[in-house]
Design a protein around this motif. Structure first.
Motif, PDB file in Angstrom:
ATOM      1  N   LEU A   1      -5.637  11.195  -2.216  1.00 51.48           N
ATOM      2  CA  LEU A   1      -5.083  10.873  -3.570  1.00 51.48           C
ATOM      3  C   LEU A   1      -6.204  10.890  -4.399  1.00 51.48           C
ATOM      4  O   LEU A   1      -6.009  11.554  -5.605  1.00 51.48           O
ATOM      5  N   THR A   2      -7.450  10.735  -4.015  1.00 53.48           N
ATOM      6  CA  THR A   2      -8.670  11.129  -4.689  1.00 53.48           C
ATOM      7  C   THR A   2      -9.122  12.564  -4.955  1.00 53.48           C
ATOM      8  O   THR A   2      -9.286  13.062  -6.054  1.00 53.48           O
TER       9      THR A   2
ATOM     10  N   ASN B   1      -5.555   4.090   5.845  1.00 53.45           N
ATOM     11  CA  ASN B   1      -5.615   4.014   4.460  1.00 53.45           C
ATOM     12  C   ASN B   1      -6.792   4.580   3.699  1.00 53.45           C
ATOM     13  O   ASN B   1      -6.597   5.261   2.680  1.00 53.45           O
TER      14      ASN B   1
ATOM     15  N   GLU C   1      -6.118   7.282   0.625  1.00 53.69           N
ATOM     16  CA  GLU C   1      -6.730   7.148  -0.578  1.00 53.69           C
ATOM     17  C   GLU C   1      -7.560   8.205  -0.799  1.00 53.69           C
ATOM     18  O   GLU C   1      -7.738   8.796  -2.143  1.00 53.69           O
ATOM     19  N   ARG C   2      -8.314   9.061   0.275  1.00 58.31           N
ATOM     20  CA  ARG C   2      -9.247   9.868   0.030  1.00 58.31           C
ATOM     21  C   ARG C   2      -8.473  11.339  -0.532  1.00 58.31           C
ATOM     22  O   ARG C   2      -8.858  12.121  -1.502  1.00 58.31           O
TER      23      ARG C   2
ATOM     24  N   PHE D   1       0.793  -1.161  -0.054  1.00 54.40           N
ATOM     25  CA  PHE D   1      -0.031  -0.254   0.045  1.00 54.40           C
ATOM     26  C   PHE D   1       0.996   1.390   0.086  1.00 54.40           C
ATOM     27  O   PHE D   1       0.403   2.218  -0.753  1.00 54.40           O
TER      28      PHE D   1
ATOM     29  N   ASN E   1       2.855   7.358  -6.330  1.00 52.55           N
ATOM     30  CA  ASN E   1       1.890   8.437  -6.785  1.00 52.55           C
ATOM     31  C   ASN E   1       2.276   9.748  -6.254  1.00 52.55           C
ATOM     32  O   ASN E   1       2.142  10.683  -7.078  1.00 52.55           O
TER      33      ASN E   1
ATOM     34  N   ALA F   1       1.295   4.466  -2.636  1.00 50.03           N
ATOM     35  CA  ALA F   1       1.106   5.667  -2.704  1.00 50.03           C
ATOM     36  C   ALA F   1       2.327   6.571  -2.711  1.00 50.03           C
ATOM     37  O   ALA F   1       2.301   7.732  -3.116  1.00 50.03           O
TER      38      ALA F   1
END
Length: 288
Positions: free
Chosen positions: A213-214, A206, A210-211, A40, A47, A44
């Protein structure tokens, strides 16, 4: 029929209970958790790398360096099969990732708003003025023009706005839609609530990463809509790019595109995964 359905539901319920009990009896080991954290966080970091390359400040670069060092340390601990130790290090790393992404997300939101706002006034002027429903203005386009006796009330180089105004409206609408989706995600009360908890689960970590990155991905989409509007507004600069750099329109990278304002070329490069510093060196070589 009802008896069979009831029997099936009863069997399904029994299976679900058994699976639940088995999950409690055999919890996920720290070895599995550490391996999941490794995958994970590696994804990240991949990215995030280009974000830091393009929009780095001293504080962002310092935090990024610290996170990468901690990732190497946590990975080494995992390779040594010290799963408890690596699990704790990955947890610390993810807290640092959350802080870094918080800062980067805010930067992307600010730049997104700036790009969209820079197109707003001219875009709405075009939507109002260059419409077939604006009868007083379109009449002059349809009338024969005598350069000796008539007064020109329009700029012929802007005639394409009659055709491109629909695109402009769509890009403007979608751009602000993506921006506000990103902003709402960034300000999600659930994120704030989770960050205030004394103990944050790895799943919650996590979720927040992820939020964020969105948020950044939505900002990139919104920025691209703003950049496409600039390409329409500055359509007459396209020929200049073709002539100066000798490139075909299909393969024109943002750094060579005079339709994109200089201050937003870094965003255009970032949107398609290019590093702005490298693109500037390519531009310098072309100009020599």
């Amino acid at each position: 029929m009802n008896q069979k359905r009831g029997l099936l539901l009863s069997i399904l319920f029994t299976v679900l209970i058994a699976v639940s009990l088995q999950s409690d009896l055999y919890p996920v080991s720290t070895a599995v958790k550490s391996q999941e954290d490794y995958i994970f966080t590696l994804d990240a970091l991949r990215n995030i790398n280009i974000m830091v390359e393009n929009f780095s400040e001293d504080s962002i670069q310092k935090k990024h360096d610290q996170i990468q060092a901690l990732f190497r340390e946590a990975s080494e601990t995992l390779y040594a099969q010290n799963f408890d130790g690596s699990y704790q290090k990955f947890r610390k790393l993810k807290f640092d990732l959350i802080d870094l992404l918080d800062t980067i997300s805010q930067k992307y939101l600010d730049r997104t708003k700036e790009i969209l706002d820079s197109t707003q006034k001219e875009s709405f002027d075009i939507l109002i003025k260059y419409s077939p429903k604006n009868t007083s203005f379109i009449t002059y386009f349809r009338k024969p023009f005598d350069p000796l006796h008539d007064v020109k009330v329009y700029d012929a180089t802007k005639y394409h706005y009659f055709h491109s105004r629909v695109k402009i409206a769509t890009y403007l609408r979608n751009g602000y839609k993506n921006y506000h989706e990103a902003l709402n995600s960034f300000k999600d009360p659930e994120i704030e609530m989770l960050r205030k908890k004394k103990y944050m689960t790895p799943g919650s970590q996590n979720f927040i990463i992820e939020r964020f990155l969105t948020v950044i991905e939505n900002c990139r989409q919104a920025k691209q809509y703003g950049i496409e509007i600039h390409r329409i507004l500055n359509a007459n600069e396209f020929g200049k790019s073709l002539a100066e750099f000798g490139i075909s329109g299909q393969s024109m990278d943002p750094i060579f595109d005079y339709r994109i304002p200089e201050q937003f070329k870094i965003d255009a490069n970032d949107n398609i995964g290019l590093i702005h510093a490298i693109e500037l060196k390519r531009l310098e070589k072309r100009k020599k």
